[in-house]
Design an enzyme around this catalytic site. Structure first.
Site, PDB file in Angstrom:
ATOM      1  N   HIS A  62     -52.958 -34.404   1.478  1.00 17.22           N
ATOM      2  CA  HIS A  62     -54.488 -34.304   1.088  1.00 17.22           C
ATOM      3  C   HIS A  62     -55.188 -35.834   1.007  1.00 17.22           C
ATOM      4  O   HIS A  62     -56.234 -36.427   0.645  1.00 17.22           O
ATOM      5  CB  HIS A  62     -54.285 -34.217  -0.649  1.00 17.22           C
ATOM      6  N   HIS A  92     -54.195 -43.417  -5.754  1.00 11.48           N
ATOM      7  CA  HIS A  92     -54.432 -42.544  -3.778  1.00 11.48           C
ATOM      8  C   HIS A  92     -55.729 -42.819  -4.525  1.00 11.48           C
ATOM      9  O   HIS A  92     -56.341 -42.822  -5.036  1.00 11.48           O
ATOM     10  CB  HIS A  92     -54.102 -41.307  -3.923  1.00 11.48           C
ATOM     11  N   HIS A  94     -59.459 -41.091  -2.114  1.00  8.77           N
ATOM     12  CA  HIS A  94     -60.096 -39.936  -1.713  1.00  8.77           C
ATOM     13  C   HIS A  94     -61.433 -40.643  -0.769  1.00  8.77           C
ATOM     14  O   HIS A  94     -61.850 -41.527  -1.543  1.00  8.77           O
ATOM     15  CB  HIS A  94     -61.211 -39.555  -2.841  1.00  8.77           C
ATOM     16  N   HIS A 117     -57.806 -43.478  -7.176  1.00  5.79           N
ATOM     17  CA  HIS A 117     -57.817 -42.932  -8.496  1.00  5.79           C
ATOM     18  C   HIS A 117     -56.173 -43.047  -8.916  1.00  5.79           C
ATOM     19  O   HIS A 117     -55.273 -43.293  -8.799  1.00  5.79           O
ATOM     20  CB  HIS A 117     -58.036 -41.120  -8.332  1.00  5.79           C
ATOM     21  N   THR A 197     -58.711 -32.966  -9.460  1.00  5.90           N
ATOM     22  CA  THR A 197     -59.582 -32.628  -8.999  1.00  5.90           C
ATOM     23  C   THR A 197     -59.117 -31.898  -7.158  1.00  5.90           C
ATOM     24  O   THR A 197     -60.179 -31.403  -7.088  1.00  5.90           O
ATOM     25  CB  THR A 197     -60.612 -33.930  -8.183  1.00  5.90           C
TER      26      THR A 197
HETATM   27  N1  LIG Z   1     -57.160 -36.690  -7.600  1.00  2.50           N
HETATM   28  S1  LIG Z   1     -56.740 -36.319  -9.315  1.00  2.50           S
HETATM   29  O1  LIG Z   1     -57.211 -35.836 -10.137  1.00  2.50           O
HETATM   30  O2  LIG Z   1     -56.585 -37.576  -9.927  1.00  2.50           O
HETATM   31  C1  LIG Z   1     -55.660 -36.413  -9.324  1.00  2.50           C
HETATM   32  C2  LIG Z   1     -54.455 -36.685 -10.149  1.00  2.50           C
HETATM   33  C3  LIG Z   1     -53.059 -36.407 -10.168  1.00  2.50           C
HETATM   34  C4  LIG Z   1     -52.143 -34.959  -9.309  1.00  2.50           C
HETATM   35  C5  LIG Z   1     -50.986 -33.753  -9.391  1.00  2.50           C
HETATM   36  O3  LIG Z   1     -50.144 -35.311  -9.586  1.00  2.50           O
HETATM   37  N2  LIG Z   1     -50.874 -33.000  -9.576  1.00  2.50           N
HETATM   38  C6  LIG Z   1     -49.980 -32.341  -9.040  1.00  2.50           C
HETATM   39  C7  LIG Z   1     -49.148 -31.692 -10.290  1.00  2.50           C
HETATM   40  F1  LIG Z   1     -50.051 -32.997 -11.531  1.00  2.50           F
HETATM   41  F2  LIG Z   1     -48.177 -31.205 -10.299  1.00  2.50           F
HETATM   42  F3  LIG Z   1     -49.871 -30.659 -10.376  1.00  2.50           F
HETATM   43  C8  LIG Z   1     -54.031 -34.569  -7.981  1.00  2.50           C
HETATM   44  C9  LIG Z   1     -55.273 -34.425  -8.609  1.00  2.50           C
HETATM   45 ZN   LIG Z   2     -57.806 -38.330  -7.146  1.00  3.95          ZN
END
Ligand SMILES: NS(=O)(=O)c1ccc(C(=O)NCC(F)(F)F)cc1
Ligand SMILES: [Zn+2]
Length: 259
Positions: A62, A92, A94, A117, A197
């Site tokens: 991603h 990370h 985007h 982020h 997100t």
């Molecule tokens: N793009 S964002 O909102 O900063 C964002 C930050 C972290 C995660 C993430 O750790 N997904 C894995 C989980 F937590 F097990 F679901 C996904 C998106």
């Molecule tokens: Zn993010």
């Protein structure tokens, strides 16, 4: 114009497997500065990153992610809207396609070239990141806009490593990197209650979005676009770009401003 791979397999179809995609506190959002409420009770945020321990950099299919050790409160964000210190877990990015903008949050309908982020979790109230990721006050994500202009003096430390993680699922060591070098001069911010997100889109994030962008060059940003959404073993090579979710309905939420 043809909507990219992410746009076809991405945001528009997520609600089928993740109904929360149509929930009441989804992210990102469009931030309209003059409609935010200035809350004098909202103090400054503090980023204690000096003892942070970065581990590796990885392409998770991603985005490109730098992960940190989080066994204690060695690197935390505190203050602002947060009732506890939140531990730095990963950061990370985007971004868009060539010449297209790629931030997730927008400001008065305007998007930036990219968005960084920094993901933190509430280890005071929850035992693991995974548990915190499903709790309404489990995560705090610091969002920083990237705007194109001159080279960023430290971003090369990340872009120079990207060739090592071209394919989905690749990972390489990435030690002794302190993300403090990626912060703008001002820590003034907007804050609101939102979500991850990307799927599973958990409504577990206290968002803190910095008002001041950092400046990176088009050349530096272009290096992110050499990453692939696809793995080494896959026939089709799909360039990783436009990996941003568009703004979601505010649903009556208040966005507060630090000042
Ligand atoms: N793009 S964002 O909102 O900063 C964002 C930050 C972290 C995660 C993430 O750790 N997904 C894995 C989980 F937590 F097990 F679901 C996904 C998106
Ligand atoms: Zn993010």
């Amino acid at each position: 114009m043809s909507r990219g791979w992410f746009a076809v397999t991405g945001p528009p179809v997520w609600h089928k497997n993740y109904p929360v995609a149509q929930g009441n506190r989804q992210s990102p959002i469009d931030i309209i500065p003059h409609q935010t409420s200035h809350d004098p009770g909202l103090g400054p945020i503090t980023l204690n990153y000096d003892q942070c321990t970065s581990i590796n950099i990885t392409n998770n299919g991603h985005s490109v992610v730098v992960e940190f050790e989080d066994p204690d409160d060695r690197s935390v964000i505190l203050g602002g809207p947060l009732d506890n210190p939140y531990r730095l877990k990963q950061f990370h990015f985007h971004w868009g396609g060539k010449g297209c903008h790629g931030s997730e949050h927008t400001v008065s309908g305007n998007s930036y070239a990219s968005e960084l982020h920094l993901v933190h979790w509430n280890a005071v109230k929850y035992k693991t990141f995974g548990e915190a990721a499903t709790a309404p006050d489990g995560l705090a994500v610091l969002g920083i806009f990237l705007e194109t202009g001159d080279d960023h003096r430290w971003l090369h430390m990340i872009t120079d490593a990207l060739y090592m993680v071209k394919f989905k699922g690749s990972v390489t060591d990435f030690k002794a990197f302190n993300p403090k070098c990626l912060l703008p001069s001002s820590l003034h911010y907007w804050t609101y209650l939102g979500s991850l997100t990307t799927p599973p889109l958990h409504e577990s994030v206290i968002w803190i979005v910095l008002k001041e962008p950092i400046i990176v060059s088009e050349k530096q940003l272009g290096k992110f676009r050499m990453l692939l959404f696809t793995g080494e073993e896959e026939d089709e090579r799909i360039r990783m770009e436009n990996n941003f979710r568009p703004p979601q309905p505010l649903k009556g939420r208040k966005v507060r401003s630090s000042n």
